[in-house]
Write a protein that holds these residues in place. Structure first.
Motif, PDB file in Angstrom:
ATOM      1  N   GLU A   1       0.828  -1.217   0.000  1.00 15.28           N
ATOM      2  CA  GLU A   1       0.000   0.000   0.000  1.00 15.28           C
ATOM      3  C   GLU A   1       0.865   1.271   0.000  1.00 15.28           C
TER       4      GLU A   1
ATOM      5  N   PHE B   1       6.016  -2.871  10.386  1.00 16.63           N
ATOM      6  CA  PHE B   1       5.204  -3.208   9.230  1.00 16.63           C
ATOM      7  C   PHE B   1       3.969  -4.001   9.638  1.00 16.63           C
ATOM      8  N   SER B   2       2.788  -3.457   9.474  1.00 15.87           N
ATOM      9  CA  SER B   2       1.567  -4.250   9.611  1.00 15.87           C
ATOM     10  C   SER B   2       0.622  -3.736   8.546  1.00 15.87           C
TER      11      SER B   2
ATOM     12  N   GLU C   1      -3.053  -4.566   6.162  1.00 11.07           N
ATOM     13  CA  GLU C   1      -4.320  -5.303   6.153  1.00 11.07           C
ATOM     14  C   GLU C   1      -4.536  -6.125   4.887  1.00 11.07           C
TER      15      GLU C   1
ATOM     16  N   HIS D   1      -6.806  -3.707  14.691  1.00 12.85           N
ATOM     17  CA  HIS D   1      -6.774  -2.639  13.682  1.00 12.85           C
ATOM     18  C   HIS D   1      -6.744  -3.245  12.275  1.00 12.85           C
ATOM     19  N   GLU D   2      -5.816  -4.153  12.038  1.00  9.04           N
ATOM     20  CA  GLU D   2      -5.672  -4.722  10.685  1.00  9.04           C
ATOM     21  C   GLU D   2      -6.906  -5.529  10.291  1.00  9.04           C
TER      22      GLU D   2
ATOM     23  N   GLU E   1      -8.133   4.350   7.539  1.00 10.14           N
ATOM     24  CA  GLU E   1      -7.331   4.440   8.775  1.00 10.14           C
ATOM     25  C   GLU E   1      -8.119   4.982   9.965  1.00 10.14           C
TER      26      GLU E   1
ATOM     27  N   TYR F   1      -5.242   8.760  11.183  1.00  9.57           N
ATOM     28  CA  TYR F   1      -5.640   7.650  12.060  1.00  9.57           C
ATOM     29  C   TYR F   1      -6.416   8.163  13.278  1.00  9.57           C
TER      30      TYR F   1
HETATM   31  N1  TRP Z   1      -2.425   0.500   6.198  1.00 10.06           N
HETATM   32  C1  TRP Z   1      -1.351   0.256   7.143  1.00 10.06           C
HETATM   33  C2  TRP Z   1      -2.049   0.331   8.510  1.00 10.06           C
HETATM   34  O1  TRP Z   1      -2.709  -0.566   8.899  1.00 10.06           O
HETATM   35  C3  TRP Z   1      -0.201   1.218   6.998  1.00 10.06           C
HETATM   36  C4  TRP Z   1       0.558   1.049   5.735  1.00 10.06           C
HETATM   37  C5  TRP Z   1       0.457   1.779   4.601  1.00 10.06           C
HETATM   38  C6  TRP Z   1       1.520   0.045   5.443  1.00 10.06           C
HETATM   39  N2  TRP Z   1       1.292   1.313   3.626  1.00 10.06           N
HETATM   40  C7  TRP Z   1       1.946   0.236   4.114  1.00 10.06           C
HETATM   41  C8  TRP Z   1       2.061  -0.995   6.179  1.00 10.06           C
HETATM   42  C9  TRP Z   1       2.866  -0.597   3.511  1.00 10.06           C
HETATM   43  C10 TRP Z   1       2.976  -1.825   5.572  1.00 10.06           C
HETATM   44  C11 TRP Z   1       3.385  -1.630   4.271  1.00 10.06           C
HETATM   45  O2  TRP Z   1      -2.098   1.306   9.169  1.00 10.06           O
END
Ligand code: TRP
Ligand code: ZN
Length: 474
Positions: free
Chosen positions: A166, A307-308, A310, A328-329, A351, A405
């Motif tokens: 993302e 790194f997390s 969804e 959250h995810e 978010e 967020y």
């Molecule tokens: N969407 C992720 C979150 O849960 C944040 C995020 C955006 C992300 N781009 C990413 C995480 C690329 C890992 C890799 O808040």
């Protein structure tokens, strides 16, 4: 499965200027080139105009020893205008050949645009098949401010690879229409050296080993945005089952993570099950055929990654994370993955909603009430730069700013206290149901909120989402 874009504008152009962009074909059947982007305000060349992808069928080989990816992408799409040529997004990598409807098709490359000229023009409304034979070493995106300044996209790990793309890195590992407005179903057939395994979105269809190689086939049939696709190679400890609420679950954990946390597999499994089932009581039925987690030991040049992401049906985590992050995810499965942004400036719909789910989760656990979570976020001083982000249009390089967020979550809690739990949760459930597997905008959320609550909420949302100051009354 596109619902928005500039394809319509391009078609109008073709009618207004029939001679402008002629390709092969009988007179009266003018065609125009497909546009290089879908008109996203933050990412003008992400996605492409003139067609709508139905399915991606990706046959991939990945060799962790050489970091080489070998790919054959078979894309089935439908033309939304008569096309003399069209674009795919692809960053880096080599393209060996392209066919359209089994005929070799000339192609050129211009930055991340792969421009294909089919032998015969593609009629508006027709379905066509593209095959792209490609390969190379996928490049991690580094040095970009977009994702908290973190490296993202395709990560090379010690035992394989790990993907979190993302918003704009899917095109670093497969060619496609890299924008959330064009969702599609996916098949991943991935071959790795024997001894390694592969986890991806959706469900495992088959697994076989022959001649020192193993092939894993995963499929995700529900519509999925490109950035939510993940294919992760390595050593994995799997745990499969079904949540008490009846959702099939698969968790994969890199055994290296068990060194520090021997119970990590059960922790991810149990927490993901609880969060999936709990969130379904708040938001309505879980929108996909599977849930779970993928937890890797992912670093970049020896540095840990926060790194997390969804990824659909099964978020990815670059280490063992808190239950709040897991909630959250998984909340994103409803808000982000099933109901996706129509374009990236609507990112708070992902978010803010997933962060509000953290409020609910912590209240559910008895840690603190949602109002206490709101109060903690609201305590930031009015002079803080936090309050200067316009949540409903945060701009590209601050699209993942903490205000998107936390102020996004506060917006929902403030709405809840203003209109009451009954209408508020009806709004959330209606939102998830009406836009299930689709795309949506902030304007649609405001309209729904006004419809369900029967109130004029213009000033409320103006204050919370569009005013770059700390709200004081609403
Ligand atoms: N969407 C992720 C979150 O849960 C944040 C995020 C955006 C992300 N781009 C990413 C995480 C690329 C890992 C890799 O808040
Ligand atoms: Zn998130």
């Amino acid at each position: 499965m596109r619902n928005r874009g500039i394809a319509a504008a391009a078609a109008v152009f073709a009618i207004a200027l029939p001679g402008a962009a002629q390709a092969q074909g009988p007179p009266g059947q003018s065609s125009t080139p497909g546009a290089a982007g879908v008109g996203d305000p933050y990412f003008p060349i992400e996605g492409n105009g003139g067609y709508d992808v139905r399915t991606y069928d990706l046959t991939l080989g990945y060799d962790p020893a050489s970091d080489q990816l070998d790919g054959l992408a078979r894309i089935k799409a439908r033309a939304t205008q008569t096309l003399g040529s069209f674009h795919l997004d692809l960053q880096g990598l080599e393209v060996h050949s392209v066919t359209v409807n089994d005929n070799p098709a000339p192609f050129t490359r211009d930055g991340q645009e792969l421009i294909v000229t089919p032998h015969n023009r593609l009629r508006d409304g027709s379905t066509f098949n593209v095959a792209v034979d490609y390969g190379g070493s996928p490049q991690t995106i580094v040095g970009s401010p977009i994702v908290f300044g973190s490296p993202y996209g395709f990560l090379h790990t010690e035992d394989g690879n790990f993907i979190g793309a993302e918003p704009n890195a899917a095109s670093t590992w497969f060619p496609g229409n890299d924008h959330p407005s064009d969702k599609a179903s996916y098949v991943f057939r991935v071959t790795v050296p024997e001894g390694r395994s592969v986890i991806a979105n959706g469900r495992l269809v088959s697994q076989e080993t022959a001649g020192g190689k193993s092939t894993f086939t995963w499929e995700e049939l529900d519509p999925m945005a490109t950035y939510l696709a993940t294919v992760d190679t390595g050593n994995w400890v799997f745990k499969n089952g079904t949540t008490p609420g009846g959702v099939p679950e698969t968790v994969a954990v890199d055994p290296v993570l068990l060194d520090g946390q021997p119970n990590a597999v059960d922790f991810f499994y149990d927490t993901s099950a609880q969060a999936t089932d709990y969130l379904a009581t708040q938001f309505g039925p879980y929108p996909f055929m599977s849930t779970g987690a993928i937890a890797d030991n992912a670093t970049y040049q020896g540095r840990a990654l926060g790194f997390s992401l969804e990824t659909q049906t099964r978020p990815v985590y670059s280490a063992v994370r808190s239950s709040t992050t897991i909630a959250h995810e998984l909340a994103h499965q409803w808000f982000g993955d099933s109901v996706s942004v129509a374009d990236w400036h609507n990112i708070w719909l992902n978010e803010g909603f997933a962060s509000f789910a953290e409020y609910l989760w912590l209240a559910h656990l008895g840690t603190r009430t949602a109002q206490q979570s709101f109060d903690a976020d609201y305590a930031r001083p009015a002079t803080s730069s936090f309050w200067r982000i316009v949540v409903a249009d945060p701009q590209r390089d601050t699209m993942f700013a903490s205000a998107v967020y936390r102020r996004g979550a506060m917006t929902l809690q403030a709405l809840r206290t203003k209109i009451g739990d009954g209408p508020f949760f009806e709004i959330l459930r209606t939102w998830a149901a009406e836009h299930r597997h689709g795309n949506a905008t902030t304007e649609q959320f405001i309209a729904l909120s006004e419809r369900v609550s029967g109130r004029d909420l213009g000033q409320f949302f103006q204050t919370w989402l569009y005013t770059p100051q700390k709200p004081t009354s609403w």
